[in-house]
Design an enzyme around this catalytic site. Structure first.
Site, PDB file in Angstrom:
ATOM      1  N   ASN A  16      -9.759   2.008   9.534  1.00 52.62           N
ATOM      2  CA  ASN A  16      -9.017   1.663  10.737  1.00 52.62           C
ATOM      3  C   ASN A  16      -9.580   2.383  11.954  1.00 52.62           C
ATOM      4  O   ASN A  16     -10.122   1.779  12.873  1.00 52.62           O
ATOM      5  CB  ASN A  16      -7.540   1.998  10.532  1.00 52.62           C
ATOM      6  CG  ASN A  16      -6.638   1.518  11.659  1.00 52.62           C
ATOM      7  OD1 ASN A  16      -5.425   1.612  11.560  1.00 52.62           O
ATOM      8  ND2 ASN A  16      -7.177   0.983  12.736  1.00 52.62           N
ATOM      9  N   THR A  17      -9.491   3.717  11.936  1.00 57.71           N
ATOM     10  CA  THR A  17      -9.833   4.507  13.121  1.00 57.71           C
ATOM     11  C   THR A  17     -11.252   4.267  13.608  1.00 57.71           C
ATOM     12  O   THR A  17     -11.494   4.161  14.811  1.00 57.71           O
ATOM     13  CB  THR A  17      -9.632   6.005  12.823  1.00 57.71           C
ATOM     14  OG1 THR A  17      -8.302   6.214  12.326  1.00 57.71           O
ATOM     15  CG2 THR A  17      -9.823   6.846  14.073  1.00 57.71           C
TER      16      THR A  17
ATOM     17  N   LYS B 146       0.878  -1.171   0.000  1.00 59.39           N
ATOM     18  CA  LYS B 146       0.000   0.000   0.000  1.00 59.39           C
ATOM     19  C   LYS B 146       0.914   1.220   0.000  1.00 59.39           C
ATOM     20  O   LYS B 146       1.649   1.462   0.964  1.00 59.39           O
ATOM     21  CB  LYS B 146      -0.917   0.015   1.218  1.00 59.39           C
ATOM     22  CG  LYS B 146      -1.864   1.209   1.203  1.00 59.39           C
ATOM     23  CD  LYS B 146      -2.584   1.384   2.525  1.00 59.39           C
ATOM     24  CE  LYS B 146      -3.342   2.707   2.508  1.00 59.39           C
ATOM     25  NZ  LYS B 146      -3.836   3.076   3.855  1.00 59.39           N
TER      26      LYS B 146
ATOM     27  N   ALA C  29      -9.736   5.696   3.821  1.00 62.57           N
ATOM     28  CA  ALA C  29      -9.593   6.832   4.740  1.00 62.57           C
ATOM     29  C   ALA C  29     -10.849   7.681   4.829  1.00 62.57           C
ATOM     30  O   ALA C  29     -11.571   7.887   3.840  1.00 62.57           O
ATOM     31  CB  ALA C  29      -8.407   7.726   4.367  1.00 62.57           C
TER      32      ALA C  29
ATOM     33  N   GLY D 281      -8.635   9.537   9.408  1.00 63.50           N
ATOM     34  CA  GLY D 281      -9.022   9.672  10.804  1.00 63.50           C
ATOM     35  C   GLY D 281     -10.101  10.695  11.090  1.00 63.50           C
ATOM     36  O   GLY D 281     -10.494  10.856  12.251  1.00 63.50           O
TER      37      GLY D 281
END
Length: 281
Positions: free
Chosen positions: A223-224, A113, A201, A174
């Site tokens: 992720n976050t 990535k 994202a 995020g």
């Protein structure tokens, strides 16, 4: 109906089609990051709950962990998922290429990535450095997953460089804002109808992920939103359900929005019953 005949169980609708990237079939269209979790065990449980077939890991972060990093990677390998190392933290094309080579040697994969960051506040990709690094990495035999904005001209350059997957952001990393520029994302999807496109994202809620899938995107990387949830494991499962539902809706064929109301029951041909005037209220 024969009353002695047993009832047939209702069949479940067909599951959405599998994701294919660089010739590899992946069971889930959810890609999950491994940072920010309260503990390695919570991370492991969240990955299992999500059903993710691909997880990302930052080589630089695991190098900084030292011996702990080695144990962390063993935990990831035990999940039996595709490992997608990333070049997070790199700010030049040269730095990203060096990090990718280290990842290939350490993790025995040519998947990478690719991140080349331009701005500390937005973590926006350096698009010139991204194209430069992608061109070099493809020449070296890497299968590149480039983290980019929704810029169509950059997407064209990355595809010309040999990238077979594109990963435009929904919004800055995020932030949890979801799809900040849906019109540009739809344009990108229409322009590359046969290339796997992954929203990467900015996803903050399962509804954001479902919207991306309904637009025809092939997968979502996040992720976050899971790692920082009050209950990461339940949130991972919620995202998995949303992504499956969004993809199923896209494959089933969504109706086109309309500015005019359309009756679900047509007026023509329906009976009308006149009420006796004496009985009207």
């Amino acid at each position: 109906m024969n009353q002695n005949q047993p009832l047939r169980p209702l069949s479940r609708p067909a599951a959405p089609s599998l994701l294919t990237v660089y010739g590899e079939q992946v069971a889930s269209r959810l890609l999950l990051g491994t940072a920010l979790y309260p503990s390695p065990q919570v991370m492991s449980d969240a990955v299992r709950a999500s059903g993710a077939g691909i997880v990302t890991v930052s080589l630089r972060r695991e190098q900084a962990r030292g011996r702990t990093g080695a144990r962390f990677l063993d935990l990831i390998r035990a999940l039996s998922v595709h490992l997608l190392p990333n070049t997070a933290g790199c700010r030049t094309a040269r730095e990203a290429v060096t990090t990718a080579e280290m990842a290939r040697e350490l993790l025995d994969t040519d998947w990478i990535k690719l991140e080349v960051i331009a701005n500390d506040d937005t973590l926006q990709p350096d698009l010139l450095g991204l194209v430069e690094a992608a061109t070099e990495l493809v020449k070296r035999g890497f299968k590149v997953f480039p983290y980019m904005t929704e810029d169509l001209s950059v997407a064209e350059r990355l595809a010309a460089a040999g990238c077979r997957v594109l990963m435009p952001w929904g919004s800055p990393i995020g932030t949890g804002r979801g799809l900040a520029n849906p019109h540009a994302l739809r344009t990108l999807r229409a322009y590359f109808p046969d290339m796997p496109l992954v929203i990467d994202a900015g996803i903050g809620a399962p509804s954001h992920a479902a919207t991306a899938m309904e637009m025809g995107y092939d997968a979502v990387l996040l992720n976050t939103a899971v790692a920082k949830a009050q209950d990461p494991i339940r949130m991972a499962a919620a995202f998995a359900a949303a992504i499956e539902a969004g993809r199923a809706a896209y494959e089933a064929g969504l109706i086109e929005p309309s500015d005019r109301a359309t009756p679900s029951t047509p007026v023509a041909g329906t009976p009308f019953f006149d009420i006796d005037p004496a009985k009207r209220p």
